[in-house]
Structures are given as C-alpha cells and as structure tokens.
Design a protein around this motif. Sequence first.
Motif, PDB file in Angstrom:
ATOM      1  N   LEU A   3       0.801  -1.234   0.000  1.00  0.00           N
ATOM      2  CA  LEU A   3       0.000   0.000   0.000  1.00  0.00           C
ATOM      3  C   LEU A   3       0.827   1.274   0.000  1.00  0.00           C
ATOM      4  CD1 LEU A   3      -2.844  -0.996   2.491  1.00  0.00           C
ATOM      5  CD2 LEU A   3      -2.886  -1.050   0.001  1.00  0.00           C
ATOM      6  N   GLU A   4       2.123   1.162   0.113  1.00  0.00           N
ATOM      7  CA  GLU A   4       2.972   2.346   0.202  1.00  0.00           C
ATOM      8  C   GLU A   4       2.823   3.303  -0.982  1.00  0.00           C
ATOM      9  OE1 GLU A   4       7.644   3.561   0.852  1.00  0.00           O
ATOM     10  OE2 GLU A   4       6.999   1.525   1.291  1.00  0.00           O
ATOM     11  N   PRO A   5       2.835   2.802  -2.234  1.00  0.00           N
ATOM     12  CA  PRO A   5       2.661   3.739  -3.359  1.00  0.00           C
ATOM     13  C   PRO A   5       1.307   4.456  -3.329  1.00  0.00           C
ATOM     14  CG  PRO A   5       3.463   1.612  -4.148  1.00  0.00           C
ATOM     15  CD  PRO A   5       3.100   1.435  -2.707  1.00  0.00           C
ATOM     16  N   ILE A   6       0.276   3.746  -2.907  1.00  0.00           N
ATOM     17  CA  ILE A   6      -1.052   4.370  -2.808  1.00  0.00           C
ATOM     18  C   ILE A   6      -1.036   5.453  -1.740  1.00  0.00           C
ATOM     19  CG2 ILE A   6      -3.481   3.971  -2.234  1.00  0.00           C
ATOM     20  CD1 ILE A   6      -3.057   1.083  -3.365  1.00  0.00           C
ATOM     21  N   PHE A  82     -13.907  10.286  -6.284  1.00  0.00           N
ATOM     22  CA  PHE A  82     -13.633   9.999  -4.883  1.00  0.00           C
ATOM     23  C   PHE A  82     -14.626   8.973  -4.348  1.00  0.00           C
ATOM     24  CE2 PHE A  82     -13.520  10.801  -0.312  1.00  0.00           C
ATOM     25  CZ  PHE A  82     -12.153  10.731  -0.094  1.00  0.00           C
ATOM     26  N   LYS A  83     -15.866   9.071  -4.776  1.00  0.00           N
ATOM     27  CA  LYS A  83     -16.878   8.101  -4.360  1.00  0.00           C
ATOM     28  C   LYS A  83     -16.511   6.715  -4.872  1.00  0.00           C
ATOM     29  CE  LYS A  83     -21.781   7.117  -4.281  1.00  0.00           C
ATOM     30  NZ  LYS A  83     -23.111   7.461  -4.676  1.00  0.00           N
ATOM     31  N   LYS A  84     -16.060   6.617  -6.117  1.00  0.00           N
ATOM     32  CA  LYS A  84     -15.637   5.329  -6.676  1.00  0.00           C
ATOM     33  C   LYS A  84     -14.480   4.742  -5.880  1.00  0.00           C
ATOM     34  CE  LYS A  84     -16.897   6.408 -11.468  1.00  0.00           C
ATOM     35  NZ  LYS A  84     -16.335   6.658 -12.822  1.00  0.00           N
ATOM     36  N   ILE A  85     -13.523   5.579  -5.540  1.00  0.00           N
ATOM     37  CA  ILE A  85     -12.369   5.121  -4.768  1.00  0.00           C
ATOM     38  C   ILE A  85     -12.810   4.658  -3.388  1.00  0.00           C
ATOM     39  CG2 ILE A  85     -10.234   5.894  -3.640  1.00  0.00           C
ATOM     40  CD1 ILE A  85      -9.831   7.704  -6.150  1.00  0.00           C
ATOM     41  N   GLU A  87     -15.659   3.412  -2.558  1.00  0.00           N
ATOM     42  CA  GLU A  87     -16.323   2.118  -2.720  1.00  0.00           C
ATOM     43  C   GLU A  87     -15.304   0.997  -2.894  1.00  0.00           C
ATOM     44  OE1 GLU A  87     -18.928   2.963  -6.004  1.00  0.00           O
ATOM     45  OE2 GLU A  87     -20.376   4.019  -4.721  1.00  0.00           O
ATOM     46  N   LYS A  88     -14.246   1.252  -3.654  1.00  0.00           N
ATOM     47  CA  LYS A  88     -13.193   0.250  -3.813  1.00  0.00           C
ATOM     48  C   LYS A  88     -12.516  -0.045  -2.478  1.00  0.00           C
ATOM     49  CE  LYS A  88     -12.114   1.151  -8.618  1.00  0.00           C
ATOM     50  NZ  LYS A  88     -11.106   1.541  -9.603  1.00  0.00           N
ATOM     51  N   ILE A  89     -12.271   0.995  -1.711  1.00  0.00           N
ATOM     52  CA  ILE A  89     -11.647   0.809  -0.398  1.00  0.00           C
ATOM     53  C   ILE A  89     -12.541  -0.039   0.491  1.00  0.00           C
ATOM     54  CG2 ILE A  89     -10.973   1.998   1.738  1.00  0.00           C
ATOM     55  CD1 ILE A  89      -9.898   4.258  -0.094  1.00  0.00           C
ATOM     56  N   SER A  90     -13.832   0.201   0.441  1.00  0.00           N
ATOM     57  CA  SER A  90     -14.771  -0.610   1.229  1.00  0.00           C
ATOM     58  C   SER A  90     -14.720  -2.076   0.813  1.00  0.00           C
ATOM     59  CB  SER A  90     -16.198  -0.079   1.069  1.00  0.00           C
ATOM     60  OG  SER A  90     -16.315   1.192   1.652  1.00  0.00           O
ATOM     61  N   ARG A  91     -14.655  -2.338  -0.492  1.00  0.00           N
ATOM     62  CA  ARG A  91     -14.575  -3.724  -0.969  1.00  0.00           C
ATOM     63  C   ARG A  91     -13.260  -4.367  -0.529  1.00  0.00           C
ATOM     64  NH1 ARG A  91     -16.761  -1.288  -5.606  1.00  0.00           N
ATOM     65  NH2 ARG A  91     -14.792  -1.437  -6.739  1.00  0.00           N
ATOM     66  N   ILE A  92     -12.174  -3.624  -0.616  1.00  0.00           N
ATOM     67  CA  ILE A  92     -10.882  -4.150  -0.175  1.00  0.00           C
ATOM     68  C   ILE A  92     -10.915  -4.435   1.321  1.00  0.00           C
ATOM     69  CG2 ILE A  92      -8.439  -3.547   0.163  1.00  0.00           C
ATOM     70  CD1 ILE A  92      -8.672  -2.014  -2.556  1.00  0.00           C
ATOM     71  N   GLN A  93     -11.532  -3.553   2.081  1.00  0.00           N
ATOM     72  CA  GLN A  93     -11.642  -3.759   3.530  1.00  0.00           C
ATOM     73  C   GLN A  93     -12.441  -5.017   3.844  1.00  0.00           C
ATOM     74  OE1 GLN A  93     -10.193  -1.690   6.107  1.00  0.00           O
ATOM     75  NE2 GLN A  93     -10.618  -3.645   7.090  1.00  0.00           N
TER      76      GLN A  93
END
Length: 101
Positions: A3-6, A82-85, A87-93
């Motif tokens: 996750l460092e680059p992110i 930002f909303k899309k991101i 949502e992706k973070i929620s799926r990754i979590q």
Amino acid sequence: MLLEPIGNELDLTERHLLVLKKVIEEAPIGILKLSEVTGMQNHKVRYSLRVLEQANLIKPSAQGAVPGDAVPKFLEEFEIEFKKISEKISRIQEIEDSIPK
C-alpha cells in the motif's frame, strides 16, 4: 510495501487539494503566504502550484495564484471519482476482514 505507493499518492493529492483550497479561499495568494497558511515548505507549495497550473486549476497573477477556469468541473469530477475510490476501499476492507487471522 503493497500500500505504500497508494499512500504516497494520497499524500500528494491531499497536498495539492489543500493548496487549491487555499488559493480558492484567499486568492490572490503567493508562495510565501501559502507556505505559512498550509504549514508546508516552499518547495512543496511551488510543486503543487505547478501541478495545479498545468491542470488549469490555478492561474498565476502579479499578486499571486488565483483559481483557474477548470475548478468547477474538476470539483464535480473529483466528487464522482472519490466516491468510486471510497467504494473500492470498502470492498478491499471487506476482503481483508474476511481473511482468517
């Protein structure tokens, strides 16, 4: 690691957004004042200003930076992206939470 680059990109995005916010709120505003109000070093402010200018989000003036013509469209698009991101973070979590520990 993974996750460092992110994290680095998010730090940079946060910095650019803070500079843009201050330009919108306090325009015209110069590098020294931006550095003072953001707590950032001059060279970091200068870099953010260059990135924002290339994106037409700010324009230089004799008195300092002012908002550019692309700001309204950028803010609309930013909200959507930002909303899309988020949502992706929620799926990754959810995936991370489901991994046996």
